[in-house]
Design an enzyme around this catalytic site. Structure first.
Site, short mmCIF file in Angstrom:
data_model
loop_
_atom_site.label_atom_id
_atom_site.label_comp_id
_atom_site.label_asym_id
_atom_site.label_seq_id
_atom_site.Cartn_x
_atom_site.Cartn_y
_atom_site.Cartn_z
N LYS A 119 0.84 -1.20 0.00
CA LYS A 119 0.00 0.00 0.00
C LYS A 119 0.88 1.26 0.00
O LYS A 119 1.91 1.29 0.68
CB LYS A 119 -0.90 -0.03 1.24
CG LYS A 119 -1.88 1.13 1.34
CD LYS A 119 -2.79 0.95 2.55
CE LYS A 119 -3.78 2.07 2.72
NZ LYS A 119 -4.69 1.86 3.86
N SER A 168 -9.60 1.83 3.04
CA SER A 168 -8.73 2.54 2.12
C SER A 168 -7.73 1.64 1.38
O SER A 168 -7.23 2.03 0.33
CB SER A 168 -7.96 3.62 2.86
OG SER A 168 -7.16 3.06 3.89
N SER A 228 -9.65 -0.45 7.35
CA SER A 228 -9.18 -0.30 5.97
C SER A 228 -8.60 -1.53 5.31
O SER A 228 -8.39 -1.53 4.11
CB SER A 228 -8.14 0.81 5.91
OG SER A 228 -8.79 2.02 5.70
#
Ligand code: GLN
Length: 472
Positions: free
Chosen positions: A78, A153, A177
């Site tokens: 990420k 996210s 997330s």
């Protein structure tokens, strides 16, 4: 041809060791798939150009007899975790060309194992959101229905794994997330105990809530990644020493806060699917206990005070002087205004405003102070609940993945976190495991079940996850 659809980290390990394929061949297969699908899905913001060189090195290590669980395994990271010498932007314009000057501790650990880093993945800007719609670089699409969000996210990392563009991935989880997108895309999302994973080198959102999470196709794979990167780190002041949960006291009882699950905002298909999952758990020999956690319904509101308070503090460092974007004004204040105005997106600015407000003199006691008090109650309530049950189960999200652009009101997106944020508020480990599908407009959309365990109880989650998967 390597069949990526059925490949897991555990299987790839065996095949790499048995020389059925090389790390270069495996990596090339992922690069081919990325080339085919990433343009549409937008899982990766950047695919590194030295991926095959990394794979060659892994092959040399394998040939020399070296062996690690993740040696030669291609992973996605990420875009909030620092890898030295590579760009990291938190999907924000303010860090558009920022290059990391050191490795996050979790990255150093992966490097020691000989992991192949495929690239950095999309996220909501500074991990603020539940759909990647807040990314400055476009939305990530759900592979099950590309008109829909993938969740967030960590949507980019989750889609990378779900669409076979990586074997596993790292995400970050501050309020859900990793788990919410995992549920929306039918894979496993794991959030460890707070402090179990070093946050050193993770771009901060809400520091008392942030946790690096594991994203994989199976619980077994999530555990392999978890085992490689957990542990005490002197570079993270909230890092914890070993707190493994005593296995001997297992009661085989799972608590369910039915009043929350049966609440209004929870979609009827989600309720149905959850009830079926509960039946499966009973078949597996678990007893189900109805539990009442005082203040559970206020956890979401409390989180949306504490998290922005911490975020606004953390984001103060992006002033256009020390990092990233810089806009020149007539004086320092104007520099700040121009830089932050151009560099931060709408949701990030909203949270900075809320955070500054709840921390300001005159409002501190009414908001931030109160929220901290509620958080303490929640911690006590959870400790009480875990005296009677081994784990707590809920659906992961109250609804399926929504259509891109459908939720224009930010609060309706915040509500997606109703089941996940509590684990962050009290610091316990939690996992989302695929629990089936709901047919919407002719498409099968994935759903997930969430399990939470007491602090240090990761093993319980790996165990229940594996059993649950075998029942599928
Ligand atoms: N969706 C939540 C939020 O917007 C959680 C984000 C996260 O876990 N990073 O704050």
């Amino acid at each position: 041809m390597i069949d990526l659809t059925t490949l897991t980290i555990a299987r790839a390990r065996k095949k790499l060791d048995a020389k059925e394929f090389s790390a270069v061949e495996l990596t090339q297969a992922y690069l081919d798939e990325i080339k085919k699908k990433n343009k549409e899905l937008n899982a990766y913001l950047e695919v590194y150009d030295d991926v095959l060189d990394q794979a060659k090195k892994a092959d040399e290590l394998i040939a020399s007899g070296e062996s690690h669980p993740l040696l030669g395994i291609p992973l996605a990271i990420k875009d909030v975790i620092l890898i030295k010498g590579r760009k990291v932007s938190a999907a924000s314009k303010i860090l558009e060309n920022y290059v990391a000057s050191y490795d996050a501790t979790v990255i150093s650990k992966l490097k020691k194992q000989g992991v192949i880093f495929l690239g950095r993945t999309n996220t909501d800007e500074f991990a603020m959101g539940g759909s990647t719609e807040n990314s400055a670089y476009g939305v990530t699409k759900n592979p099950y229905d590309t008109r829909r969000v993938a969740g967030g996210s960590s949507g980019g990392s989750v889609v990378a794994v779900a669409a076979n563009l990586a074997l596993g991935a790292l995400g970050s989880d501050t309020g859900g997330s990793v788990r919410e997108p995992a549920a929306f895309c039918g894979i496993v999302g794991f959030k460890p105990t707070y402090g179990r994973m070093s946050r050193h080198g993770l771009i901060a959102m809400g520091s008392s809530l942030d946790c690096i999470g594991q994203i994989a196709k199976t619980t077994e794979d999530a555990k392999i990644i978890y085992d490689a990167i957990n542990g005490y780190d002197v570079l993270d002041s909230t890092s914890i020493k070993d707190t493994t949960y005593p296995k001997a006291s297992l009661k085989k009882v799972i608590g369910v806060p039915w009043d929350l699950v049966n609440g209004e905002g929870v979609n009827s298909e989600v309720k149905e699917n959850f009830k079926e999952s509960i039946k499966k758990l009973e078949t597996l020999g678990f007893k189900i206990k109805d539990i009442h956690i005082q203040n559970l319904d206020t956890a979401l509101a409390t989180y949306y005070i504490i998290m922005p308070a911490e975020s606004s503090t953390n984001l103060a460092r992006f002033d256009g002087v020390r990092y990233g974007l810089h806009k020149d004004g007539k004086n320092l204040l104007e520099d700040y205004k121009l830089t932050k105005g151009a560099g931060f997106g709408k949701e990030v600015r909203r949270r900075i405003l809320i955070g500054a407000y709840v921390l300001s003199a005159g409002y501190y006691d009414a908001y931030y102070g109160k929220a901290q008090a509620v958080r303490e109650i929640l911690k006590k309530e959870f400790a009480k609940a875990f005296a009677d049950v081994d784990m707590i189960a809920t659906p992961t999200a109250p609804f399926v993945a929504w259509k891109i652009g459908e939720k224009s009101d930010p609060v309706s997106v915040y509500l997606a976190d109703i089941f996940t944020i509590t684990a962050n508020m009290v610091g316990v480990p939690a996992v989302s495991i695929p629990s089936g599908f709901s047919k919407v407009e002719g498409k099968d959309l994935p759903l997930g079940i969430q399990f939470m365990a007491p602090h240090g109880g990761e093993n319980l989650l790996f165990e229940v996850g594996k059993k649950f998967e075998e029942m599928r």
